[in-house]
Each structure stands twice: as C-alpha cells, then as structure tokens.
Write an enzyme that holds these catalytic residues in place. Structure first.
Site, short mmCIF file in Angstrom:
data_model
loop_
_atom_site.label_atom_id
_atom_site.label_comp_id
_atom_site.label_asym_id
_atom_site.label_seq_id
_atom_site.Cartn_x
_atom_site.Cartn_y
_atom_site.Cartn_z
N ASP A 281 -25.24 23.14 79.88
CA ASP A 281 -26.21 23.87 80.58
C ASP A 281 -25.56 23.72 81.87
O ASP A 281 -26.20 24.81 82.92
CB ASP A 281 -27.76 23.59 80.54
CG ASP A 281 -28.33 23.57 79.20
OD1 ASP A 281 -29.24 23.16 78.83
OD2 ASP A 281 -27.41 24.17 78.17
N ARG B 249 -27.16 29.46 66.60
CA ARG B 249 -27.94 28.45 66.60
C ARG B 249 -28.80 28.34 65.33
O ARG B 249 -29.97 28.62 65.03
CB ARG B 249 -28.95 29.32 67.62
CG ARG B 249 -28.69 29.83 68.87
CD ARG B 249 -28.22 28.90 69.74
NE ARG B 249 -29.01 27.71 70.40
CZ ARG B 249 -29.66 27.89 71.46
NH1 ARG B 249 -29.56 29.04 72.23
NH2 ARG B 249 -30.50 27.11 72.00
N CYS C 258 -28.50 33.69 69.65
CA CYS C 258 -28.63 34.24 70.84
C CYS C 258 -27.34 34.45 71.24
O CYS C 258 -26.29 34.28 70.81
CB CYS C 258 -29.30 33.17 71.86
SG CYS C 258 -28.51 31.89 72.08
N ARG D 47 -36.40 32.99 82.72
CA ARG D 47 -36.65 32.01 81.47
C ARG D 47 -36.81 30.82 81.99
O ARG D 47 -37.14 30.02 81.35
CB ARG D 47 -35.67 32.35 80.20
CG ARG D 47 -36.04 33.56 79.32
CD ARG D 47 -35.14 33.85 78.40
NE ARG D 47 -35.38 32.26 77.64
CZ ARG D 47 -34.28 31.71 77.03
NH1 ARG D 47 -33.29 32.28 77.06
NH2 ARG D 47 -34.62 30.55 76.39
N LYS E 227 -37.63 22.78 82.56
CA LYS E 227 -37.98 23.79 81.16
C LYS E 227 -38.08 23.17 79.77
O LYS E 227 -38.90 23.03 78.94
CB LYS E 227 -37.22 24.96 81.14
CG LYS E 227 -37.26 25.88 79.87
CD LYS E 227 -36.19 26.97 80.02
CE LYS E 227 -34.72 26.75 79.63
NZ LYS E 227 -34.70 26.70 77.96
N ASN E 228 -37.06 22.43 79.62
CA ASN E 228 -36.67 21.65 78.29
C ASN E 228 -37.35 20.49 77.88
O ASN E 228 -37.11 20.09 76.95
CB ASN E 228 -35.19 21.60 78.36
CG ASN E 228 -34.12 23.03 78.28
OD1 ASN E 228 -34.95 23.87 78.09
ND2 ASN E 228 -32.92 22.89 78.32
C1 EPZ Z 1 -31.55 22.71 73.66
O1 EPZ Z 1 -31.19 23.80 72.76
C2 EPZ Z 1 -31.77 23.34 75.08
N1 EPZ Z 1 -32.91 24.09 74.84
C3 EPZ Z 1 -30.50 24.12 75.43
O2 EPZ Z 1 -30.96 24.58 77.00
C4 EPZ Z 1 -29.27 23.23 75.53
O3 EPZ Z 1 -28.24 24.00 75.71
C5 EPZ Z 1 -29.21 22.52 74.32
O4 EPZ Z 1 -30.44 21.71 73.93
C6 EPZ Z 1 -27.94 21.65 74.13
O5 EPZ Z 1 -28.13 20.49 75.21
C7 EPZ Z 1 -34.31 23.65 74.90
O6 EPZ Z 1 -34.46 22.35 74.80
C8 EPZ Z 1 -35.04 24.61 74.62
P1 EPZ Z 1 -29.17 21.87 69.98
P2 EPZ Z 1 -31.12 23.42 71.18
O7 EPZ Z 1 -29.99 21.98 68.77
O8 EPZ Z 1 -32.12 22.37 70.79
C9 EPZ Z 1 -25.93 23.04 66.83
C10 EPZ Z 1 -30.87 26.12 78.43
O9 EPZ Z 1 -29.90 26.85 79.02
N2 EPZ Z 1 -27.33 22.90 65.68
O10 EPZ Z 1 -28.77 20.57 70.64
O11 EPZ Z 1 -31.21 24.58 70.42
C11 EPZ Z 1 -26.24 24.23 67.34
O12 EPZ Z 1 -25.41 25.33 66.68
C12 EPZ Z 1 -30.87 25.98 76.88
O13 EPZ Z 1 -31.83 25.56 78.95
C13 EPZ Z 1 -26.67 23.00 64.18
O14 EPZ Z 1 -25.74 23.08 63.99
O15 EPZ Z 1 -29.65 22.75 71.15
C14 EPZ Z 1 -25.29 24.06 68.75
O16 EPZ Z 1 -23.90 24.48 68.44
C15 EPZ Z 1 -29.81 26.81 76.42
N3 EPZ Z 1 -27.64 22.91 63.36
C16 EPZ Z 1 -25.32 22.42 68.72
O17 EPZ Z 1 -25.93 22.03 67.80
C17 EPZ Z 1 -29.04 22.72 63.75
O18 EPZ Z 1 -29.95 22.55 63.04
C18 EPZ Z 1 -26.47 22.13 69.81
O19 EPZ Z 1 -27.83 22.68 69.76
C19 EPZ Z 1 -29.39 22.51 65.13
C20 EPZ Z 1 -28.35 22.83 66.27
#
Ligand code: EPZ
Length: 420
Positions: free
Chosen positions: A307, A123, A118, A399, A22-23
């Site tokens: 995850d 996020r 969420c 999802r 998915k990711n």
């Molecule tokens: C991706 O989410 C995945 N989703 C998530 O999978 C996964 O848990 C996550 O990466 C971490 O590996 C998809 O790829 C669609 P991040 P993403 O930006 O990109 C902070 C699942 O279960 N952050 O790496 O949203 C944020 O708050 C889902 O498949 C900022 O502070 O994750 C979080 O604490 C859940 N500012 C951390 O980084 C930003 O601008 C990780 O977020 C962006 C993120």
C-alpha cells in the site's frame, strides 16, 4: 466530476494528525456483528468505505449512530437480520466479504455476492473458503454468489498458502465461537490483524499470537460488552505524509504514530535519504537532504507494504538514478505508472517489476486516480511537478483518506478540491 487540483513547488512545514486506520476500523466494525450489544468505537474516520459498512449494518436492521465530529460510532447489532439477495452495498466494497464469518456465527448460514476483482487484482477468496471448510463450514460459489452453511463448527488447524490479511481476519472472527482450539499457520502479521484480535479479546474472545505468523483462538460461548475502543492509527496515511516530506524536500511533524508499525517504511525512506526520528508520539520527518535511488520489493508485513508502493514510486520518479520496484502482493498494481508517465516520469514495466529512471522534474497535467494509493501518489507527484496537476476519479482517494487536501493545505501545499 470532483477533482483535486495541486500546484507544485511549495515546501511543506508544520504538523499533521494521522487518522485511525481504514484497514483496522473496517474489520472491527464487521466484528460487532459477533456481539449483539451496544459497542462504541472512537475516532472512526469519515471514509467512503466506513459509510458503506454503516449503511450495510443499518440495512440489516442494526442501530448505528455516527458522529463525524467526535468520530464516535455507536453500533448495536441485536436486531440484525440476514442478508438477502444481491446486496448492492456488499458489491460496492470488497472488504464487505469479511461479513461472511460473523454472519455465519450469528445465523449458521450466509449468502453474499462474490466480491468482484478490482483494479489492482482478481482478489480471490479461496483462502477464506479453505479456512471455513476446516472449521466445519460448507460453501459453494455459483451464479455470482458465495453461499456458506455451518455443518458442524469446530476448531481446527489451518495453514494459509499466502498470509492473506482478509482470510486471516475472516477465519479469526469465525473461529471465536468454534468449540475447541483453532490455529492459523502462516497468518498475516499486519498491525491491523493484531488490532482486530485486541478488539475481539476486549469482548472476551481468547486469541493469542495475533501479529505473528501463528494465531491461536480458543473458542468461547459468548462475548461481553466491551469498553469503548479506539483502533490503531493509519500507518499507510502516515507513510504517505512521510513520502510527501521527501518529495518536497521538507521537514514536517507527524502526530499520533507508533514507530514499530512504520518500521518498513522508515527503513526504506532512510535508505533513500529521508530521516525519521520519534519524539514521544510525534515523528519528525526530515526530507531536506539528497535523495538516493533504492530497490523495493513489496511483501506481507513486516516487509515493505504494497500500500506504500505507488507513493514511493512518485518519490523515486524524481530521484536521480535507477530504482527497481517489485510488486509481489498484487498482480496488477502498476496502473499509476501510466499516469506518472503523463507527468514526465521515466518508468518501464516488465511483469511485476518496474524500473524507475529518475528525471529532473515532473510537469503538471490532467491525471486520474487508478486506485486508492495510486491516487495518493498522484497528489505527491503534483506537489513537486511544475505547474498544475488535476486529479480525476478521486472517489478512490476518499475511500481511504479523510480530507486529504485539507491536511496537505495545512502543511502549506497549494491544493484544493473542485466540485464541477
Ligand atoms: C488488505 O486487502 C487491505 N485491505 C489492502 O489494502 C492491502 O493492500 C492488503 O490487505 C495487503 O496488505 C483491507 O484491509 C480492507 P490479502 P486483502 O487478502 O485482505 C491473494 C488499501 O489500499 N489472496 O492479503 O484483500 C490476493 O489475490 C487496500 O488500503 C488469495 O490468493 O489482501 C492478493 O494477491 C488495497 N486468496 C494477496 O493474497 C485469498 O483468498 C493479498 O491479499 C485472499 C487473498
């Protein structure tokens, strides 16, 4: 309301085929916006989030043909139009914020709803916007929208305070056409980042170092039609089935996986007494031995994946002894603790740390999926609980998992979906 019903106590056996990730597939579908030509993606899984993106592209006047049987997804974004107003589909899925970068590349501007938080966290998108600014793009947040405009697109060096997956993907896609060189320091290293770069390069982008902490993107002026492209397998789905072997004391085979992407989960499961051995592209998972408590700290890749945290907690909740789980990536990813507690688990939370005291057994009852991976964890707990477990709010599970109950039933689990 749809529910998944699981009757515990069955051992698992046989083989399970892992779907495309998915990711990986979500950012790759979004990346087709960069290239107005016909693009074919293969083995695309039937997932709720994929459906949302397909409907969004159709709403934006793109040609999209999906065959759920073969998994072939044909996309042509030649007649793409700009996003208007409060697009319901954008609001429906956080990952749709990834369209910002490619839409900017196509139209020079983009205005989309601010992605809400969420269950697992607020996020924020500040790192995405910091990257855009460095590339010569102005953005502002107001009235529930993020509005961005290209002032003067140029390559630049961007340091990410946190190796955000989404920010790395958005910046990488936006910089494909940025004149000069863009360097993303402290970039996310997840395999899905490497796969997105592989897809972009298959269209003529010039990206080096994806999958490592520093990614270099040499701006190009246009992209070419790629060969049909198959994204990588889902390491989190695979990990979910590896934990299923451990929690049911079974031995199963998992098909279509790559050991390197699963290393963090393989190593942690080995510590816990679940052993994985590659045999070509198949992985034999032996969960029949004695289990040991382990300590887990979720980290960006190549650390232990956030995850997989809920799934491991289900296994550790019936593993004799005390295990300590620290969730460092998301600020609120312990909602499954309450649901496991309803089944008899003994887990205490202190901020981002959960102390799991293994109990002799869990008992089935009505629980709910509180997020995508928590839902998978409830299925795992149900496989081993005494009696029947009824899991509600399973739209979370749909999802990210394709026909998860069919895959478990094929392995011998007593599991089905009700539609009442
Ligand atoms: C991706 O989410 C995945 N989703 C998530 O999978 C996964 O848990 C996550 O990466 C971490 O590996 C998809 O790829 C669609 P991040 P993403 O930006 O990109 C902070 C699942 O279960 N952050 O790496 O949203 C944020 O708050 C889902 O498949 C900022 O502070 O994750 C979080 O604490 C859940 N500012 C951390 O980084 C930003 O601008 C990780 O977020 C962006 C993120």
């Amino acid at each position: 309301m749809e529910k998944i019903i699981v009757r515990g106590g069955r051992k698992l056996q046989g083989e399970v085929d892992i779907s495309v990730a998915k990711n990986a597939v979500l950012p790759i579908i979004v990346a087709t916006i960069l290239n107005p030509t016909e693009i074919i993606l293969r083995k695309v899984p039937m997932l709720e989030d994929v459906t949302v993106l397909i409907n969004l592209l159709r709403e934006l006047n793109c040609e999209v043909k999906f065959s759920p049987i073969t998994g072939d997804l044909k996309i042509n974004t030649s007649n793409l139009k700009e996003i208007e107003g409060n697009n319901e589909l954008i609001r429906k899925m956080r990952a749709s914020f990834l369209v910002m970068g490619p839409m900017l590349a196509r139209f020079g501007r983009c205005k989309i709803s601010m992605p809400g938080g969420c269950n697992i966290g607020s996020r924020p998108v500040d790192l995405h916007l910091k990257g855009f600014k460095a590339l010569g793009i102005d953005s502002e947040i107001g009235y529930g929208y993020v509005e961005a405009k290209i002032k003067n697109l140029h390559g630049n060096r961007i340091y990410l305070d946190f190796p955000s997956v989404g920010a790395t993907e958005n910046i990488m896609m936006t910089s494909v056409f940025a004149p000069g060189v863009t360097i993303i320091e402290n970039a996310a290293e997840e395999p899905e980042i490497w796969d997105l770069a592989r897809f972009l390069n298959s269209m003529g982008a010039k990206i080096e170092g994806a999958g490592y902490g520093r990614i270099t993107i040499h701006g190009v002026s246009e992209l070419k039609q790629p060969e049909p492209f198959t994204p990588i397998f889902d390491r989190i789905e695979a990990g979910t089935f590896m934990v299923a072997a451990g929690i049911t004391n079974s031995k199963i085979t998992i098909n279509g996986v790559n050991e390197e992407h699963l290393m963090p989960t393989i190593e942690k499961l080995k510590e816990c007494g679940v052993y994985c051995k590659m045999d070509g592209e198949k992985m034999i998972v032996d969960g029949t031995g004695e289990k040991r408590p382990v300590d887990i700290k979720t980290m960006p890749y190549p650390g232990f994946p956030t995850d997989m945290q809920a799934q491991m907690m289900a296994l550790l909740s019936i593993t004799k002894g005390a295990s300590v789980i620290t969730e460092t990536v998301f600020e609120n990813r312990f909602m499954h603790v309450g649901e496991l507690g309803r089944m008899g688990a003994n887990i205490k939370i202190d901020g981002r740390v959960a102390i799991v005291e293994g109990v002799n057994n869990l008992t089935g009852c009505q629980v709910k999926a509180t997020d995508l991976r928590a839902g998978a964890a409830m299925i795992l707990a149900g496989l081993v609980a005494n009696g029947q477990t009824e899991i509600g709010e399973i739209y979370h599970i749909d999802r990210g998992y394709t026909n998860i109950e069919d895959k478990f039933r094929k392995l011998g689990a007593e599991i089905y979906r009700t539609y009442r």
